[in-house]
Write an enzyme that holds these catalytic residues in place. Structure first.
Site, PDB file in Angstrom:
ATOM      1  N   LYS A 116       0.819  -1.220   0.000  1.00 31.18           N
ATOM      2  CA  LYS A 116       0.000   0.000   0.000  1.00 31.18           C
ATOM      3  C   LYS A 116       0.848   1.264   0.000  1.00 31.18           C
ATOM      4  CE  LYS A 116      -4.450  -1.565   1.526  1.00 31.18           C
ATOM      5  NZ  LYS A 116      -5.532  -1.496   2.477  1.00 31.18           N
ATOM      6  N   LYS A 200      -4.613  -9.851  -7.393  1.00 32.04           N
ATOM      7  CA  LYS A 200      -5.844  -9.924  -6.601  1.00 32.04           C
ATOM      8  C   LYS A 200      -6.903  -8.957  -7.130  1.00 32.04           C
ATOM      9  CE  LYS A 200      -6.142  -7.873  -2.717  1.00 32.04           C
ATOM     10  NZ  LYS A 200      -6.140  -7.246  -1.417  1.00 32.04           N
ATOM     11  N   LYS A 203     -10.370  -3.111  -5.089  1.00 28.22           N
ATOM     12  CA  LYS A 203     -11.116  -1.857  -5.296  1.00 28.22           C
ATOM     13  C   LYS A 203     -10.241  -0.802  -5.954  1.00 28.22           C
ATOM     14  CE  LYS A 203     -13.306  -2.235  -0.762  1.00 28.22           C
ATOM     15  NZ  LYS A 203     -13.188  -1.745   0.615  1.00 28.22           N
TER      16      LYS A 203
HETATM   17  P1  TYM Z   1     -10.798  -5.036   3.206  1.00 24.72           P
HETATM   18  O1  TYM Z   1     -11.772  -3.961   3.492  1.00 24.72           O
HETATM   19  O2  TYM Z   1      -9.677  -4.755   2.271  1.00 24.72           O
HETATM   20  O3  TYM Z   1     -11.560  -6.317   2.652  1.00 24.72           O
HETATM   21  C1  TYM Z   1     -12.688  -6.846   3.324  1.00 24.72           C
HETATM   22  C2  TYM Z   1     -12.635  -8.363   3.283  1.00 24.72           C
HETATM   23  O4  TYM Z   1     -12.633  -8.808   1.919  1.00 24.72           O
HETATM   24  C3  TYM Z   1     -11.541  -9.705   1.710  1.00 24.72           C
HETATM   25  N1  TYM Z   1     -11.063  -9.547   0.323  1.00 24.72           N
HETATM   26  C4  TYM Z   1     -10.987 -10.542  -0.546  1.00 24.72           C
HETATM   27  N2  TYM Z   1     -11.283 -11.850  -0.448  1.00 24.72           N
HETATM   28  C5  TYM Z   1     -11.092 -12.615  -1.552  1.00 24.72           C
HETATM   29  N3  TYM Z   1     -10.608 -12.142  -2.729  1.00 24.72           N
HETATM   30  C6  TYM Z   1     -10.301 -10.833  -2.871  1.00 24.72           C
HETATM   31  N4  TYM Z   1      -9.846 -10.374  -4.030  1.00 24.72           N
HETATM   32  C7  TYM Z   1     -10.487  -9.976  -1.744  1.00 24.72           C
HETATM   33  N5  TYM Z   1     -10.283  -8.641  -1.542  1.00 24.72           N
HETATM   34  C8  TYM Z   1     -10.638  -8.404  -0.274  1.00 24.72           C
HETATM   35  C9  TYM Z   1     -10.490  -9.275   2.710  1.00 24.72           C
HETATM   36  O5  TYM Z   1      -9.574 -10.306   2.984  1.00 24.72           O
HETATM   37  C10 TYM Z   1     -11.352  -8.940   3.923  1.00 24.72           C
HETATM   38  O6  TYM Z   1     -11.663 -10.114   4.654  1.00 24.72           O
HETATM   39  N6  TYM Z   1      -7.806  -5.078   7.228  1.00 24.72           N
HETATM   40  C11 TYM Z   1      -9.087  -5.519   6.701  1.00 24.72           C
HETATM   41  C12 TYM Z   1     -10.280  -5.009   7.491  1.00 24.72           C
HETATM   42  C13 TYM Z   1     -10.224  -5.275   8.955  1.00 24.72           C
HETATM   43  C14 TYM Z   1     -10.491  -6.502   9.581  1.00 24.72           C
HETATM   44  C15 TYM Z   1     -10.389  -6.230  10.987  1.00 24.72           C
HETATM   45  C16 TYM Z   1     -10.813  -7.767   9.119  1.00 24.72           C
HETATM   46  C17 TYM Z   1      -9.968  -4.342   9.922  1.00 24.72           C
HETATM   47  N7  TYM Z   1     -10.078  -4.918  11.132  1.00 24.72           N
HETATM   48  C18 TYM Z   1     -10.568  -7.251  11.915  1.00 24.72           C
HETATM   49  C19 TYM Z   1     -10.999  -8.781  10.069  1.00 24.72           C
HETATM   50  C20 TYM Z   1     -10.874  -8.513  11.440  1.00 24.72           C
HETATM   51  C21 TYM Z   1      -9.229  -5.008   5.280  1.00 24.72           C
HETATM   52  O7  TYM Z   1      -8.587  -4.065   4.890  1.00 24.72           O
HETATM   53  O8  TYM Z   1     -10.209  -5.631   4.578  1.00 24.72           O
END
Ligand code: TYM
Length: 340
Positions: A116, A200, A203
């Site tokens: 990032k 991957k 967004k």
């Molecule tokens: P974020 O907002 O980037 O993504 C949300 C969830 O979607 C999953 N994800 C994917 N799964 C499969 N294929 C993909 N291409 C893909 N892109 C995203 C992510 O793995 C995630 O589960 N740091 C985390 C948010 C967070 C969190 C937490 C998660 C903050 N605190 C505590 C679990 C527990 C994040 O940026 O997810």
């Protein structure tokens, strides 16, 4: 069953723009299936979102949109606790304690920060660097035992486990924090870009054709699948031959994730054919599954008051648990907390 209900799930999604089918298959779909058997906390992680620049008005809209997406996807706000992270100050308070527990060397190994921050590391916010400590706080403030996430969050979960262990050890409070288990589904935990099977789905990819958003109209879904990269061959017969073809493997994972049809069965159905029928059937499944979610998100977004009520109710319920943990943590660490 009772034994399982004693376990707690926490997961979160950032309100940083249109959610896509990677977020849905990798995370949200699992949230829905877990809510009957676990005590569930589903968070909208707005404090994580501001580790990179956000427009304040758009951030508020996106926060409500994630709440709407949770509910449109089948999360029942009566069963599960749905709330936004910043409404509960104990997340940030526990994150500060964890800033003092986590070692710099641990954070330096985090690949997501490197991805990032890119080449301009000096210019990244310090929040982006300590982001995994806040994520550990999100999970451990509720003493969550299970965390459904996509594969990209695996390293952060490992760090969370290390933090929990070190805290328990450093403060001589064995098993105060549980060591949470990641729940990562093998095939659908890493949905790849439709344009490049080695990247991957994200967004932040500048190309709209790389992903299918949950708010895409049916004709956009059909167009994107039509344009999705495949290969100049026919569908192979064996699973092991497919896994080497990253774009085709990805489309099969998406198909299987939405239809619940086993991948080998799909391969048997389409083997020896070029990809036009396969793609057309895949579009049909996607439209059929996504359209009701899209319609419901749009309907819920017309009633922002209702969404805010859900978040307020979630805040009240989550805060009870979070306050108890943070009070105990302050006591364990040796900090006075003046009760009013
Ligand atoms: P974020 O907002 O980037 O993504 C949300 C969830 O979607 C999953 N994800 C994917 N799964 C499969 N294929 C993909 N291409 C893909 N892109 C995203 C992510 O793995 C995630 O589960 N740091 C985390 C948010 C967070 C969190 C937490 C998660 C903050 N605190 C505590 C679990 C527990 C994040 O940026 O997810």
């Amino acid at each position: 069953m009772n034994e399982i209900k004693n376990n707690t799930v926490l997961s979160g999604v950032q309100p940083t723009g249109d959610l896509h089918i990677g977020n849905y298959l990798g995370a949200i779909k699992n949230f829905v299936s877990m809510q009957n058997n676990y005590n569930c906390f589903f968070c909208i992680v707005d404090l994580h979102a501001i580790t990179v620049k956000q427009d304040p008005q758009i951030l508020k809209k996106n926060t409500l949109e994630v709440a709407a997406t949770y509910i449109a996807s089948g999360i029942d706000p009566k069963k599960s606790i749905v709330f936004n992270q910043s409404s509960i100050s104990a997340h940030a308070e526990l994150a500060w304690i964890f800033n003092c527990v986590t070692r710099m060397g641990w954070l330096n190994r985090m690949t997501q920060f490197k991805d990032k921050a890119g080449k301009d590391k000096e210019n990244a916010s310090s929040g982006l660097f300590i982001y995994p400590n806040l994520m550990a706080a999100d999970i451990l403030i509720y003493k969550a035992t299970h965390v459904p996430v996509g594969d990209d969050q695996k390293q952060h979960l490992e760090l969370t486990r290390d933090i929990a262990q070190k805290f328990n050890r450093d403060f001589n409070c064995e098993s105060f924090f549980p060591i949470p288990e990641p729940i990562i589904d093998k095939d659908i935990s890493r949905i790849m870009s439709l344009k490049n099977g080695d990247q991957k789905m994200s967004k932040s990819d500048p190309s709209e054709y790389s992903r299918i958003n949950l708010l895409d109209e049916s004709d956009e879904i059909i167009k994107k699948i039509k344009k999705a990269k495949t290969a100049d061959i026919v569908m192979p017969e064996k699973l092991q031959d497919v896994t080497k073809l990253s774009e085709i493997n990805n489309l099969l994972n998406i198909y299987s994730g939405f239809s619940e049809i086993d991948k080998q069965k799909l391969i048997t159905k389409y083997k020896g054919q070029n990809f036009s029928v396969f793609k057309s059937d895949l579009s049909d499944i996607l439209v059929e599954q996504i359209k009701p979610i899209t319609t419901e998100i749009k309907k819920l977004m017309q009633d922002k008051g209702y969404l805010q009520e859900i978040l307020q109710d979630g805040r009240n319920r989550a805060n009870e648990v979070a306050q108890k943990t943070i009070n105990d943590v302050y006591d364990i660490v040796g900090l006075f907390r003046n009760e009013t």
